[in-house]
Enzyme design. Structure first.
Site, PDB file in Angstrom:
ATOM      1  N   GLN A 128       0.887  -1.222  -0.004  1.00 55.65           N
ATOM      2  CA  GLN A 128      -0.117   0.029   0.125  1.00 55.65           C
ATOM      3  C   GLN A 128       0.846   1.205   0.108  1.00 55.65           C
ATOM      4  OE1 GLN A 128      -2.229  -0.778   3.686  1.00 55.65           O
ATOM      5  NE2 GLN A 128      -3.373  -2.354   2.707  1.00 55.65           N
ATOM      6  N   HIS A 173      -0.377  -0.192   5.776  1.00 49.20           N
ATOM      7  CA  HIS A 173      -0.726   0.845   6.656  1.00 49.20           C
ATOM      8  C   HIS A 173       0.494   1.784   6.982  1.00 49.20           C
ATOM      9  CE1 HIS A 173      -3.569  -2.421   8.309  1.00 49.20           C
ATOM     10  NE2 HIS A 173      -3.879  -2.006   7.025  1.00 49.20           N
ATOM     11  N   GLU A 187     -13.247   4.761  10.672  1.00 49.67           N
ATOM     12  CA  GLU A 187     -13.725   5.595  11.643  1.00 49.67           C
ATOM     13  C   GLU A 187     -13.795   7.335  11.017  1.00 49.67           C
ATOM     14  OE1 GLU A 187     -11.367   5.142  15.141  1.00 49.67           O
ATOM     15  OE2 GLU A 187     -12.538   3.235  15.676  1.00 49.67           O
ATOM     16  N   TYR A 217      -6.976   6.629  20.365  1.00 48.18           N
ATOM     17  CA  TYR A 217      -8.321   6.235  19.448  1.00 48.18           C
ATOM     18  C   TYR A 217      -8.332   4.714  19.812  1.00 48.18           C
ATOM     19  CZ  TYR A 217      -8.536  10.964  18.945  1.00 48.18           C
ATOM     20  OH  TYR A 217      -8.610  12.489  18.816  1.00 48.18           O
ATOM     21  N   TYR A 235     -11.436 -10.027   9.745  1.00 48.93           N
ATOM     22  CA  TYR A 235     -11.496 -10.269   8.189  1.00 48.93           C
ATOM     23  C   TYR A 235     -12.077 -11.470   8.050  1.00 48.93           C
ATOM     24  CZ  TYR A 235      -8.956  -6.200   6.640  1.00 48.93           C
ATOM     25  OH  TYR A 235      -8.547  -4.811   6.506  1.00 48.93           O
TER      26      TYR A 235
END
Ligand code: HEC
Length: 473
Positions: free
Chosen positions: A194, A257, A344, A354, A365
């Site tokens: 990613q 991430h 979120e 958080y 998943y």
């Protein structure tokens, strides 16, 4: 039964600088056995609620209704399943299921609802090219349709020309919809899962900030989020300075991430999010760069009034924050990915936690329940102002400004990758008071940026293109 919802974001607001950084009040609760949530629902609930949630047995009403899809029902559903509804003959499943399994039931119901509602109401569809929404009618125009490769971010130079990053590498310069060229002399970047060429954000001073997946140096492996700033001389990237880099020990071979959206406040700070980089366990450790919102001075130095002296961290407990914006009141918001459900929209406040990976509105998943959204001490974890259940792969986000859509002025706009959605939110005092899906199904939504004229640009992936929302008349 209609127990009040723990107030979104308020938890975050309560965490003041003077207080020690909050740590979760309990360690990770007991691991639940990996049972499929779908199986559990089918075994225990189908007889009355139906496999598709449409109800029909023993007085159970359909779950497929807009009203019952509202996030206000999350806590109420949870409590009803746990405590039962003796007056209508529904058992108290708290006697046979763990809290995490019960939360899994709520997530499953949300997945059934979304499927049912989409089948019933479809997606926003233009009539004669015009989309109707609650406050504005708009059209969607193509801006760039060729030559892009997984566009990740866009922003405008002071002269109005547009910069667009492509994740595999490279930044393109456009004049209107026409390609001027590709920037030359950019710093190294690796396409690793990613990560790749990520954000571009132009500060009013003229400095251009970029974030990349930076290849590890000698003796280290993989990649890590890194920020630079520079200027342009024609197409040449010049005057480069490093704004943020992590120690080599934090570089990782994980493809997931990285964060990393970049925004600026009016007080000389740059904010950006770094994802957990496959190291969930280290997110709650404030000394690591994983799962953090970072805050630096524009030159990359650490502000004196950060929560921990000498630490770039501003807030923590994120999984993968990929959207961020400053609203008209100076509040900072992000979007962050949950695994399956519980994406979120958070109000980001100084030093707040958080919750990831301890508290989340997700399941795994693989359909097994593994999380609880609410800690016993509700103030220890900031709750999102909005959560997407099911997941949309939340991504780009911006604040709507400018004159094109006056009724939306100050609203937030955010989109999703797998959800292929563009949603609008009105926030008040840190809470969501209005939510509307504007677009669905045009492509994976990566970046959303409001032009200074108020038209809203959206970078799509699959098809790779840039579109914009313009007023219908
Ligand atoms: C014997 C029938 C029956 C079974 C089995 C049953 N329910 Fe229900 N349930 C009902 C009825 C009746 C209602 C009340 C009408 C309604 O809200 O649809 C209800 C309501 C609900 C509500 C809405 C509560 C609220 O506060 O609005 C939820 C959520 C729910 N059930 C979840 C479940 C789940 C999850 C299971 C399985 C673990 C389950 N139910 C099993 C009959 C049943």
């Amino acid at each position: 039964m209609t127990k009040a919802i723990p107030v979104a974001a308020a938890a975050g607001v309560l965490v003041s600088a003077a207080v020690l950084l909050p740590q979760p009040s309990e360690s990770k609760p007991e691991q639940t056995k990996r049972v499929s949530v779908t199986q559990m629902f089918n075994d225990n609930c189908n007889a009355c609620h139906g496999e598709d949630g449409a109800g029909g047995g023993a007085g159970a009403n359909t779950f497929i209704s807009e009203a019952r899809f509202s996030q206000d029902y999350d806590r109420r559903f949870f409590d009803s399943i746990k405590e039962g509804l003796p007056q209508v003959g529904m058992a108290a499943f708290g006697e046979t299921m763990t809290d995490k399994q019960i939360w899994g039931m709520v997530v499953h119901i949300r997945e059934l609802q979304k499927k049912g509602l989409r089948a019933k109401f479809g997606s926003p569809t233009p009539v004669d090219g015009v989309y109707k929404s609650e406050k504005h009618d708009f059209k969607v125009e193509d801006v760039v349709t060729e030559g892009l490769s997984t566009p990740w971010s866009l922003d405008w130079l002071a002269d109005g020309r547009m910069l667009v990053t492509n994740r595999p590498g490279g930044i393109m310069l456009f004049d209107g919809g026409s390609l001027v060229g590709e920037l030359e002399g950019l710093p190294p970047v690796v396409q690793q899962g990613q990560g790749g060429q990520m954000e571009v954000a132009v500060h009013e001073s003229g400095w251009i900030y970029i974030s990349v997946a930076d290849p590890a140096g000698e003796g280290a492996k993989g990649a890590m989020t890194k920020l630079y700033r520079g200027k342009l001389d024609g197409l040449k990237w010049t005057s480069q300075e490093t704004i943020y880099e992590a120690d080599q020990e934090y570089y990782s071979g994980a493809g997931v991430h990285f964060g990393c959206k970049i925004i600026f406040d009016d007080e000389g700070h740059v904010f950006f999010g770094v994802g957990e980089r496959g190291t969930n366990a280290r997110v709650q450790d404030t000394s690591t760069p994983y799962g953090k919102t970072m805050r630096l001075n524009l030159d990359g130095s650490i502000p004196d009034d950060n929560p921990i002296p000498g630490n770039p961290m501003w807030a923590y407990g994120h999984r993968n924050p990929q959207g961020m914006t400053v609203d008209l009141d100076g509040n900072i918001w992000n979007t962050e990915h949950g695994p399956r459900g519980g994406d979120e929209v958070n109000l980001i406040t100084k030093g707040a936690n958080y919750g990831w990976p301890i508290y989340s509105l997700s399941i795994n998943y693989n359909d097994s329940p593994d999380y609880l959204p609410w800690p016993e001490d509700e103030d220890s974890i900031a709750q999102p102002a909005f959560r997407w259940l099911p997941s949309v792969g939340s991504s780009g986000m911006d604040t709507i400004t400018g004159s094109a859509f006056p009724e939306w002025n100050g609203d937030l706009i955010a989109g999703g990758l797998s959800g292929k959605n563009v949603d609008r939110f009105t926030m008040e005092d840190g809470e969501m008071v209005e939510h509307e899906e504007l677009l669905h199904g045009l492509g994976r939504v990566r970046a959303i940026e409001t032009h200074k004229d108020g038209t809203i640009y959206v970078a799509l992936n699959g098809p790779d293109k840039i579109i914009r929302l313009v007023p219908a008349d």
